[in-house]
Design a protein around this motif. Structure first.
Motif, short mmCIF file in Angstrom:
data_model
loop_
_atom_site.label_atom_id
_atom_site.label_comp_id
_atom_site.label_asym_id
_atom_site.label_seq_id
_atom_site.Cartn_x
_atom_site.Cartn_y
_atom_site.Cartn_z
N GLU A 208 -5.85 -5.67 0.27
CA GLU A 208 -6.94 -5.58 1.25
C GLU A 208 -7.69 -6.60 0.88
O GLU A 208 -8.53 -7.65 1.80
N ASP B 99 -0.61 -4.65 3.05
CA ASP B 99 -0.70 -3.65 3.60
C ASP B 99 -0.01 -3.45 5.26
O ASP B 99 -0.33 -4.08 5.70
N ARG C 199 -8.83 -1.07 -1.03
CA ARG C 199 -8.31 -1.67 -1.99
C ARG C 199 -7.90 -3.43 -2.59
O ARG C 199 -8.20 -4.12 -1.47
N ASP D 158 -2.96 -1.02 8.51
CA ASP D 158 -3.81 -1.03 8.39
C ASP D 158 -4.58 -0.06 9.29
O ASP D 158 -4.98 -1.01 10.71
N GLU E 288 0.90 -1.16 -0.39
CA GLU E 288 0.13 -0.45 -0.19
C GLU E 288 1.21 1.70 0.08
O GLU E 288 0.59 2.43 -0.51
#
Ligand code: AHG
Ligand code: MN
Ligand code: MN
Length: 337
Positions: free
Chosen positions: A281, A119, A277, A122, A97
């Protein structure tokens, strides 16, 4: 759900090694990759726990590719994963990310056949208020010779593994290699993750919904009607549902996995694809939810069958207990009739 007490002393390392037996012909490279990844998770967990002490809290001046301010801990987690995985010898290419471009392996290091999308942190808006944050990852096999963008643009059903870590009241690690979902809790006194839930199954009957309802007036009429419906008093179907929203997607989804119900991040009048995303994700989370017997869609299509065009693209995401997600889809399908 089979609950295994930690006194059974099944470590994550044992578990990963045993999983390898279930995949005939496994070379050990995937097992090695998971070992490396859990090492990165241990480092990030330690740094999250020390965040206040180390003064790594707070904003940097940087913004990420989505124009959001990046917290220092995000960068730190990102660098930790990149550094460890670039040295692992198992990786062909990665996407994070926090990086606009794909992450390759330097020429002087060994390359492997796996593709990692992640990610690193998060829920970063929750860092400064001491609320649970996490790491999300998906793993694919490379499809190009050298490792390039195409490798990180595979559809979610091609994942050979996915999982997350949650830095909450304890550090939890949950993963699946396509044969069920298993959950571990970290015991910092011995430095090991211990199995706590084997073959996690999402409850199919539950009364939780999880959504940022502040956006209600920006939603489509179908989305509004569904949430209105969840709040109507009806004893037989367990309504009104209870609303829970942490604002760390991975924490909301961890609860959904254990307690059932539905998590929603829809599109709205300003964001036609929602916020989350697809590649690092939605896809890993959809993989886990399906492996636990749940459903994950963009309101119409199975998340895992979407074909990403850009690895930072967003998608509406609805996941959880099958009947709750089906009900939502029904409301969305009927909204223009
Ligand atoms: P990230 O911290 O990686 O940018 O992700 C934040 C995401 C996700 O964790 C959560 O589900 C969502 O943002 C919450 O968004 P809202 O604040 O719009 O509800
Ligand atoms: Mn995120
Ligand atoms: Mn993040």
């Amino acid at each position: 759900m089979a609950i295994i007490k930690t006194d059974q002393l099944v470590t994550l390392d044992n578990h990963i090694n045993n999983e390898e037996f279930k995949h005939p012909g496994a070379s050990g490279e995937f097992t090695g990759l998971l070992h490396n990844l859990t090492f990165a998770i241990k480092i990030i967990s330690r740094d999250v726990r020390r965040a206040g002490l180390n003064d790594v809290l707070g904003m940097t001046e940087d913004t990420n590719v989505h124009g959001e301010q990046v917290k220092r801990l995000d960068e730190h987690a990102n660098e930790t994963i990149i550094r460890i995985m670039q040295n692992s010898g198992r990786i062909a290419v990665m996407a994070s990310e926090e990086n606009e471009e794909i992450i390759t392996v330097p020429e002087n290091r060994k390359r492997g056949k796996y593709v990692l999308v992640f990610d690193p942190l998060d829920g970063s808006s929750n860092i400064d208020v001491n609320v649970t944050i996490g790491t999300i990852f998906g793993i694919y096999k490379k499809i190009t010779d050298t490792g390039g963008v195409e490798d990180v643009l595979q559809s979610g059903y091609e994942q050979v593994g996915a999982g997350y870590a949650l830095y909450g009241s304890s550090t939890i690690f949950t993963y699946s290699t396509g044969k069920g979902v298993n959950m571990f809790a970290y015991d910092p006194t011995v430095g090991e993750f211990l199995l706590i839930n084997e073959n996690v199954q999402i409850p199919q009957k539950s009364t939780y919904y999880s959504v940022n309802e502040g956006n209600y007036n920006k939603w489509s009429s179908g989305m509004q009607s569904f949430v209105d419906y969840l709040k109507i008093i009806d004893k037989d179907s367990g309504r009104p549902y209870t609303q829970r929203y942490i604002g760390t997607g991975i924490a909301d989804i961890h609860r959904t996995l254990l307690y059932g119900g539905i998590f929603l991040y829809p599109s709205d009048m300003n964001h036609k694809n929602g916020k989350l995303r697809l590649v690092y994700e939605a896809n890993p989370l959809a993989f886990l939810i399906e492996q636990a017997g749940g459903r994950a869609t963009d309101g119409k299509n199975r998340i895992l069958e979407l074909k990403p065009k850009n690895f930072h693209e967003r998608t509406p995401l609805f996941l959880g207990s099958i009947n709750d997600v089906l009900k939502l889809e029904e409301f969305l399908a009927n909204e223009n009739k």
